[in-house]
Write an enzyme that holds these catalytic residues in place. Structure first.
Site, PDB file in Angstrom:
ATOM      1  N   HIS A 105      51.161  22.411  19.518  1.00  0.00           N
ATOM      2  CA  HIS A 105      50.823  22.445  20.840  1.00  0.00           C
ATOM      3  C   HIS A 105      52.059  23.060  21.770  1.00  0.00           C
ATOM      4  O   HIS A 105      52.090  22.723  22.922  1.00  0.00           O
ATOM      5  CB  HIS A 105      50.863  20.893  21.210  1.00  0.00           C
ATOM      6  CG  HIS A 105      49.370  20.236  20.979  1.00  0.00           C
ATOM      7  ND1 HIS A 105      49.385  19.455  19.960  1.00  0.00           N
ATOM      8  CD2 HIS A 105      48.478  20.295  21.824  1.00  0.00           C
ATOM      9  CE1 HIS A 105      47.858  19.217  19.871  1.00  0.00           C
ATOM     10  NE2 HIS A 105      47.450  19.485  21.109  1.00  0.00           N
ATOM     11  N   ASP A 174      52.550  11.538  27.832  1.00  0.00           N
ATOM     12  CA  ASP A 174      51.358  11.484  28.612  1.00  0.00           C
ATOM     13  C   ASP A 174      50.267  11.801  27.262  1.00  0.00           C
ATOM     14  O   ASP A 174      49.285  10.975  27.438  1.00  0.00           O
ATOM     15  CB  ASP A 174      51.213  12.341  29.622  1.00  0.00           C
ATOM     16  CG  ASP A 174      51.829  11.699  30.876  1.00  0.00           C
ATOM     17  OD1 ASP A 174      51.999  10.581  31.180  1.00  0.00           O
ATOM     18  OD2 ASP A 174      51.868  12.594  31.903  1.00  0.00           O
ATOM     19  N   GLU A 291      53.941   7.759  38.011  1.00  0.00           N
ATOM     20  CA  GLU A 291      53.990   9.142  37.909  1.00  0.00           C
ATOM     21  C   GLU A 291      53.198   9.543  39.224  1.00  0.00           C
ATOM     22  O   GLU A 291      53.137   8.900  40.227  1.00  0.00           O
ATOM     23  CB  GLU A 291      52.851   9.871  36.795  1.00  0.00           C
ATOM     24  CG  GLU A 291      53.603   9.491  35.460  1.00  0.00           C
ATOM     25  CD  GLU A 291      53.033  10.528  34.338  1.00  0.00           C
ATOM     26  OE1 GLU A 291      51.692  10.979  34.568  1.00  0.00           O
ATOM     27  OE2 GLU A 291      53.236  10.795  33.194  1.00  0.00           O
TER      28      GLU A 291
END
Length: 552
Positions: A105, A174, A291
């Site tokens: 990733h 997240d 957030e």
């Protein structure tokens, strides 16, 4: 004696892999890599693949921007296999690069090993034995309130294993489908970092294999310098094969709240009140997760990251006139809106059922959002934490997941966030990005929840700093070039405006960029000294482009 031990180890490893091959044809390989014979002599040659299929997968990443061809891939059955590989590289007059790859990733080839060996970390779970490979690399201590997790394990599996005992880690990313070792090599941040710090601030112990091939168990009390170096160390000092993560009683539910704002000042002012857990006013610490998102035009409606609430929710998303109301508000705000996103946890071992309604009532009364634009939804704790994965599945189904991701992540000092918003959110990002998609995040964190002794770099001049994540995807032809140019324009804007930003998930083209733009003189000197101590031949993670040759 050493050669005999290596021979025994080699036989054991070979038997292990031969057994695994009976279940996994993917371990077949074609001999071609120039150092294959050396590795075979050390007992790990049978764990190496250097065919085109294996090396192609290990040469790209989620970013789909950079390609760095690897010579081979190691599929370890245990951490000792990685140690053997690193010692073999160290022993050569010209060491070959080695990079640990979790689920790939990274976005700029950080986990690549050009002309070297990529270590397929998930193989530690697949080949590690036991009736359940995941279970064999995840171990919960209820009495000690911690979980030992293999570096290759996904955070979503860590969560599930802990929840089976009514427990949970405190700090998250997240996106939970990242590996433990991957996020701990960076920092690991989300909307809970304001209270508990990043994930690197929530580790008790590590098993690490240094660039010298040494297997070390370290903590704040034992080999503390290596412990601090590895956490946030961008893979430069060692490969994380196990992390001990503290656990706390887990909630059952999350009251998921999203509120629209027409200006950055109102949003950031409210966010800062919410994260000021020591202030003691009506909003201090009232949310467990804080957030924010920048919303251009109608980008929030149907966004892959903000899933539509259920019909039973109180929501500005639903109703026949939802899109029209949203468009009118956006027009009145000049085309840019902001969304405060957060959660209040309750239920289960964490308690809090009695006051969740009162907490929500206080939020809706005190916060300065646009009245009539509130979304409130009760979801399970797991559903909230893993909410981004649903968006991923939608994008995969639409063929829009495996596209280039020229992401830019920044830390900004609190005092300049409104200057940044004016120049970037209302300026640069409004120009020339037709067709590009992806969330733009903005939310604050408390500096005192970060450990300055660790390798991660963050603004230290002010008590509060902001995370800005410009997470866009190039879905149309020509988007990639335009988005990269825009990222460069954002960085130039910060430099010209004197905004001292720090990149997170950083990328620089050469060592000079890292030294001058990222670390600065004092932190660079410490980083180099640690590199000289734990990986002097610069074998590890050359894809970061920090060190590309052995240190003098």
């Amino acid at each position: 004696m050493i050669m005999a031990a290596l021979f025994v180890l080699g036989c054991f490893l070979l038997q292990t892999v031969q057994a695994a091959r009976a279940h996994d044809d993917a371990l077949a390989w074609t001999p071609a890599s120039p150092f294959r014979d050396e590795l075979r002599a050390l007992g790990v040659g049978a764990l190496i693949r250097d065919d085109a299929e294996a090396t192609a997968l290990a040469s790209t990443d989620f970013g789909n921007v950079t390609v760095a061809p690897a010579a081979a891939v190691l599929y370890p059955s245990c951490p000792a296999d990685i140690a053997v590989l690193l010692r073999a590289s160290c022993a050569r007059s010209s060491p070959f690069p080695v990079s640990a790859r979790g689920r790939g990733h990274s976005v700029r080839g950080q986990a690549a090993a050009l002309d070297g060996v990529v270590v397929d970390m998930p193989s530690l779970g697949r080949l590690g034995g036991g009736s359940s490979s995941t279970a064999s690399r995840l171990s919960v201590s209820v009495e000690g309130q911690y979980i030992d997790a293999g570096g290759e394990q996904l955070w979503v599996d860590v969560l599930r294993a802990a929840l089976a005992h009514g427990l949970t880690p405190r700090s998250w990313t997240d996106y939970l489908h990242l590996t433990v070792g991957g996020t701990l090599s960076n920092a690991g941040i989300s909307g809970q970092a304001f209270r508990y710090g990043p994930q690197i601030s929530n580790v008790q112990e590590l098993d690490v294999i240094t660039g010298l091939g040494e297997m070390v168990t370290c903590s704040k009390k034992k080999d503390a310098d290596l412990f601090d170096a590895v956490l946030g160390g961008l893979g430069q000092f060692g490969v994380i094969t196990r992390a001990r993560i503290p656990l706390v009683p887990a909630p059952t539910w999350a009251r998921w709240v999203r509120l629209l704002y027409t200006g950055a000042a109102a949003l950031t002012g409210d966010q800062e009140r919410l994260i000021d857990v020591e202030r003691g006013d009506a909003l201090s610490g009232l949310m467990d997760y804080v957030e924010g998102t920048v919303v251009a035009d109608e980008g929030l409606i149907g966004s892959w990251r903000s899933q539509s609430p259920s019909s039973s929710s109180s929501s500005f998303f639903s109703g026949p006139d939802a899109a029209a109301r949203f468009a009118k508000l956006a027009e009145e705000a000049g085309g840019v809106l902001y969304c405060l996103e957060g959660a209040l946890y309750y239920g289960g071992a964490a308690g809090g059922e009695r006051d969740v309604d009162k907490r929500l009532e206080t939020l809706l009364r005190e916060l300065r959002y646009a009245r009539g634009f509130a979304s409130v939804q009760d979801v399970s704790y797991v559903e909230f934490l893993d909410r981004v994965h649903g968006g991923e599945l939608k994008l995969r189904a639409a063929g829009q997941w495996d596209v280039p991701h020229p992401w830019l992540n920044l830390f900004l000092p609190r005092s300049r966030v409104l200057d940044f918003a004016a120049g970037v959110f209302h300026g640069i990002l409004r120009r020339g990005t037709t067709g590009a998609m992806g969330p733009v995040l903005v939310y604050p964190m408390n500096r005192n929840r970060w450990d300055g002794g660790m390798s991660a770099v963050f603004p230290e001049e002010e008590e509060v700093f902001y995370t800005v994540g410009i997470l866009r995807s190039a879905v149309s032809e020509g988007d990639l070039g335009r988005l990269e140019e825009q990222n460069d324009e954002i960085l130039r804007f910060c430099e010209e405006a004197g905004i001292a930003c720090v990149q997170y998930l950083s990328y620089y083209a050469d060592q000079a960029g890292w030294e001058k733009k990222h670390f600065g003189p004092a932190k660079w000197a410490r980083f180099v000294e640690r590199k000289r101590e734990y990986d002097p031949k610069a074998i590890l993670s050359r894809g970061q482009r920090i060190f590309t040759s052995p240190l003098a």
